[in-house]
Motif scaffolding. Structure first.
Motif, PDB file in Angstrom:
ATOM      1  N   TYR A  96       2.453  -9.860   0.153  1.00 43.27           N
ATOM      2  CA  TYR A  96       2.258  -8.469   0.539  1.00 43.27           C
ATOM      3  C   TYR A  96       1.220  -8.221   1.707  1.00 43.27           C
ATOM      4  CZ  TYR A  96       4.712  -7.128  -3.514  1.00 43.27           C
ATOM      5  OH  TYR A  96       5.755  -6.884  -4.639  1.00 43.27           O
ATOM      6  N   VAL A  97       0.297  -9.143   1.826  1.00 38.41           N
ATOM      7  CA  VAL A  97      -0.820  -8.898   2.639  1.00 38.41           C
ATOM      8  C   VAL A  97       0.004  -9.198   4.165  1.00 38.41           C
ATOM      9  CG1 VAL A  97      -2.962  -9.898   3.796  1.00 38.41           C
ATOM     10  CG2 VAL A  97      -2.904  -9.140   1.492  1.00 38.41           C
ATOM     11  N   ARG A  98       0.777 -10.361   4.038  1.00 38.03           N
ATOM     12  CA  ARG A  98       1.297 -10.785   5.416  1.00 38.03           C
ATOM     13  C   ARG A  98       2.358  -9.814   5.898  1.00 38.03           C
ATOM     14  NH1 ARG A  98       1.442 -15.557   3.152  1.00 38.03           N
ATOM     15  NH2 ARG A  98       3.676 -15.396   2.590  1.00 38.03           N
ATOM     16  N   GLU A  99       3.025  -9.218   5.101  1.00 45.50           N
ATOM     17  CA  GLU A  99       3.982  -8.134   5.317  1.00 45.50           C
ATOM     18  C   GLU A  99       3.753  -6.880   5.487  1.00 45.50           C
ATOM     19  OE1 GLU A  99       7.455  -8.185   2.523  1.00 45.50           O
ATOM     20  OE2 GLU A  99       7.698 -10.440   2.920  1.00 45.50           O
ATOM     21  N   TYR A 100       2.596  -6.305   4.747  1.00 38.84           N
ATOM     22  CA  TYR A 100       2.508  -4.800   5.086  1.00 38.84           C
ATOM     23  C   TYR A 100       0.885  -4.554   5.081  1.00 38.84           C
ATOM     24  CZ  TYR A 100       6.645  -4.567   2.196  1.00 38.84           C
ATOM     25  OH  TYR A 100       7.780  -4.863   1.805  1.00 38.84           O
ATOM     26  N   GLY A 101       0.127  -5.626   5.458  1.00 41.02           N
ATOM     27  CA  GLY A 101      -1.266  -5.546   5.993  1.00 41.02           C
ATOM     28  C   GLY A 101      -1.563  -4.736   7.207  1.00 41.02           C
ATOM     29  N   ARG A 102      -0.891  -5.067   8.353  1.00 41.00           N
ATOM     30  CA  ARG A 102      -1.259  -4.286   9.272  1.00 41.00           C
ATOM     31  C   ARG A 102      -0.631  -2.979   9.092  1.00 41.00           C
ATOM     32  NH1 ARG A 102       1.603  -3.038  13.899  1.00 41.00           N
ATOM     33  NH2 ARG A 102       3.564  -3.933  13.370  1.00 41.00           N
ATOM     34  N   ALA A 103       0.462  -2.578   8.476  1.00 40.56           N
ATOM     35  CA  ALA A 103       0.992  -1.510   8.313  1.00 40.56           C
ATOM     36  C   ALA A 103      -0.104  -0.617   7.516  1.00 40.56           C
ATOM     37  CB  ALA A 103       2.288  -1.484   7.463  1.00 40.56           C
ATOM     38  N   ALA A 104      -0.738  -1.100   6.895  1.00 43.28           N
ATOM     39  CA  ALA A 104      -1.665  -0.340   6.100  1.00 43.28           C
ATOM     40  C   ALA A 104      -2.952   0.389   7.007  1.00 43.28           C
ATOM     41  CB  ALA A 104      -2.505  -0.844   4.882  1.00 43.28           C
ATOM     42  N   ASP A 105      -3.047  -0.222   8.168  1.00 44.57           N
ATOM     43  CA  ASP A 105      -4.040   0.516   9.159  1.00 44.57           C
ATOM     44  C   ASP A 105      -3.789   1.978   9.340  1.00 44.57           C
ATOM     45  OD1 ASP A 105      -5.555  -1.864   9.461  1.00 44.57           O
ATOM     46  OD2 ASP A 105      -4.504  -2.424  11.260  1.00 44.57           O
ATOM     47  N   GLY A 106      -2.358   2.493   9.468  1.00 45.69           N
ATOM     48  CA  GLY A 106      -2.199   3.670   9.567  1.00 45.69           C
ATOM     49  C   GLY A 106      -1.966   4.601   8.337  1.00 45.69           C
ATOM     50  N   PRO A 107      -1.368   5.944   8.580  1.00 46.19           N
ATOM     51  CA  PRO A 107      -1.291   6.844   7.469  1.00 46.19           C
ATOM     52  C   PRO A 107      -0.348   6.177   6.666  1.00 46.19           C
ATOM     53  CG  PRO A 107      -1.325   7.921   9.690  1.00 46.19           C
ATOM     54  CD  PRO A 107      -1.303   6.632   9.805  1.00 46.19           C
ATOM     55  N   VAL A 108      -0.405   6.278   5.119  1.00 49.62           N
ATOM     56  CA  VAL A 108       0.356   5.713   4.024  1.00 49.62           C
ATOM     57  C   VAL A 108       0.746   6.705   3.385  1.00 49.62           C
ATOM     58  CG1 VAL A 108       0.618   4.165   2.091  1.00 49.62           C
ATOM     59  CG2 VAL A 108      -0.709   3.421   4.233  1.00 49.62           C
ATOM     60  N   GLU A 109       2.087   7.018   2.887  1.00 48.19           N
ATOM     61  CA  GLU A 109       2.708   8.159   1.929  1.00 48.19           C
ATOM     62  C   GLU A 109       2.817   7.431   0.805  1.00 48.19           C
ATOM     63  OE1 GLU A 109       5.155  10.908   3.656  1.00 48.19           O
ATOM     64  OE2 GLU A 109       3.788  11.580   5.184  1.00 48.19           O
ATOM     65  N   VAL A 110       2.391   7.812  -0.555  1.00 51.09           N
ATOM     66  CA  VAL A 110       3.195   7.027  -1.632  1.00 51.09           C
ATOM     67  C   VAL A 110       3.611   8.096  -2.408  1.00 51.09           C
ATOM     68  CG1 VAL A 110       2.254   6.098  -3.636  1.00 51.09           C
ATOM     69  CG2 VAL A 110       1.266   5.522  -1.719  1.00 51.09           C
ATOM     70  N   THR A 111       4.956   7.759  -2.871  1.00 53.29           N
ATOM     71  CA  THR A 111       5.718   8.830  -3.662  1.00 53.29           C
ATOM     72  C   THR A 111       6.037   8.252  -5.073  1.00 53.29           C
ATOM     73  OG1 THR A 111       6.921   9.607  -1.742  1.00 53.29           O
ATOM     74  CG2 THR A 111       7.865   9.998  -3.723  1.00 53.29           C
ATOM     75  N   VAL A 112       5.645   8.906  -6.103  1.00 54.05           N
ATOM     76  CA  VAL A 112       5.559   8.428  -7.627  1.00 54.05           C
ATOM     77  C   VAL A 112       7.111   9.030  -7.856  1.00 54.05           C
ATOM     78  CG1 VAL A 112       4.804   8.521  -9.665  1.00 54.05           C
ATOM     79  CG2 VAL A 112       3.093   8.434  -7.780  1.00 54.05           C
ATOM     80  N   LEU A 113       7.770   8.128  -8.272  1.00 53.24           N
ATOM     81  CA  LEU A 113       9.283   8.428  -8.727  1.00 53.24           C
ATOM     82  C   LEU A 113       9.185   8.642 -10.299  1.00 53.24           C
ATOM     83  CD1 LEU A 113      10.794   5.587  -6.607  1.00 53.24           C
ATOM     84  CD2 LEU A 113      10.613   7.839  -5.834  1.00 53.24           C
ATOM     85  N   GLU A 114      10.315   9.132 -10.681  1.00 50.66           N
ATOM     86  CA  GLU A 114      10.617   9.506 -12.163  1.00 50.66           C
ATOM     87  C   GLU A 114      10.506   8.104 -12.611  1.00 50.66           C
ATOM     88  OE1 GLU A 114      13.731  12.018 -13.121  1.00 50.66           O
ATOM     89  OE2 GLU A 114      13.352  13.548 -11.834  1.00 50.66           O
ATOM     90  N   GLY A 115       9.703   7.974 -13.868  1.00 46.28           N
ATOM     91  CA  GLY A 115       9.735   6.744 -14.785  1.00 46.28           C
ATOM     92  C   GLY A 115      10.818   6.654 -15.699  1.00 46.28           C
ATOM     93  N   PRO A 116      11.476   5.567 -16.069  1.00 45.92           N
ATOM     94  CA  PRO A 116      12.424   5.722 -17.452  1.00 45.92           C
ATOM     95  C   PRO A 116      11.706   5.663 -18.490  1.00 45.92           C
ATOM     96  CG  PRO A 116      12.315   3.272 -16.234  1.00 45.92           C
ATOM     97  CD  PRO A 116      11.207   4.525 -15.544  1.00 45.92           C
ATOM     98  N   VAL A 117      10.426   5.357 -18.618  1.00 44.16           N
ATOM     99  CA  VAL A 117       9.659   5.240 -19.978  1.00 44.16           C
ATOM    100  C   VAL A 117       8.095   5.490 -19.432  1.00 44.16           C
ATOM    101  CG1 VAL A 117      11.081   3.962 -21.199  1.00 44.16           C
ATOM    102  CG2 VAL A 117       9.283   2.954 -19.837  1.00 44.16           C
ATOM    103  N   GLY A 118       7.194   6.038 -20.459  1.00 40.96           N
ATOM    104  CA  GLY A 118       5.866   6.180 -20.018  1.00 40.96           C
ATOM    105  C   GLY A 118       4.977   5.112 -19.581  1.00 40.96           C
ATOM    106  N   TYR A 119       5.611   4.101 -19.633  1.00 39.42           N
ATOM    107  CA  TYR A 119       4.594   2.845 -19.320  1.00 39.42           C
ATOM    108  C   TYR A 119       5.147   1.888 -18.079  1.00 39.42           C
ATOM    109  CZ  TYR A 119       7.689   0.857 -22.740  1.00 39.42           C
ATOM    110  OH  TYR A 119       8.847   0.622 -23.667  1.00 39.42           O
TER     111      TYR A 119
END
Length: 158
Positions: A96-119
């Motif tokens: 993950y660090v190799r693939e997305y580390g540089r990308a985390a330098d800029g703005p990041v949007e996180v979308t929480v999706l509907e979960g099938p169960v509460g956990y």
């Protein structure tokens, strides 16, 4: 020492123990550091279910910590965010660090999706710097949200 002083001291000790247990149990086992600074927006997917809004509030800290550790190149710190039922999260964290580390330098949007169960809940992480997208599985265990990272059965701790 008088009997009332001993009683007062014992009472304060009990209150102190209860406060310590509550404080340690109420706090999340991870926290944002002062640096590096990150630009993260966490929002709920449009949904008719009100629990998506609550889950968004609940997972906010863990996804921000994840992005901060990505930006810092901290694979061990990311591995520490793995759910307790997951083994060997280190290789996945390093990937993950190799693939997305540089990308985390800029703005990041996180979308929480509907979960099938509460956990279990998935989030989509969109890195504006590179246009990359990543889907993460979040797992709730012992009252805290963790990242499904490495080998393991996410339902093992349920």
């Amino acid at each position: 020492m008088t009997r009332s002083a001993i009683s007062l001291g014992g009472g304060l000790l009990v209150v102190g123990i209860i406060a310590t247990v509550w404080w340690n149990g109420a706090r999340e086992p991870y926290a944002l550091a002062d640096a590096p600074k990150i630009d993260v927006t966490v929002r709920a997917e449009k949904s008719t279910y009100p629990d998506v809004q609550q889950t968004t509030k609940d997972v906010d800290t863990v996804v921000r910590v994840y992005v901060q550790r990505l930006k810092d190149g901290d694979a061990k710190g990311i591995a520490d965010l793995a759910g307790p039922a997951y083994k060997r999260p280190g290789p996945a964290a390093a990937t993950y660090v190799r693939e997305y580390g540089r990308a985390a330098d800029g703005p990041v949007e996180v979308t929480v999706l509907e979960g099938p169960v509460g956990y279990f809940n998935s989030v989509e992480v969109a890195y504006q710097e590179t246009g990359q997208r990543q889907e993460l599985l979040l797992v709730k265990d012992d009252g805290h949200w963790w990242i499904g990272l490495g080998d393991g059965d996410p339902a093992a701790g349920m």
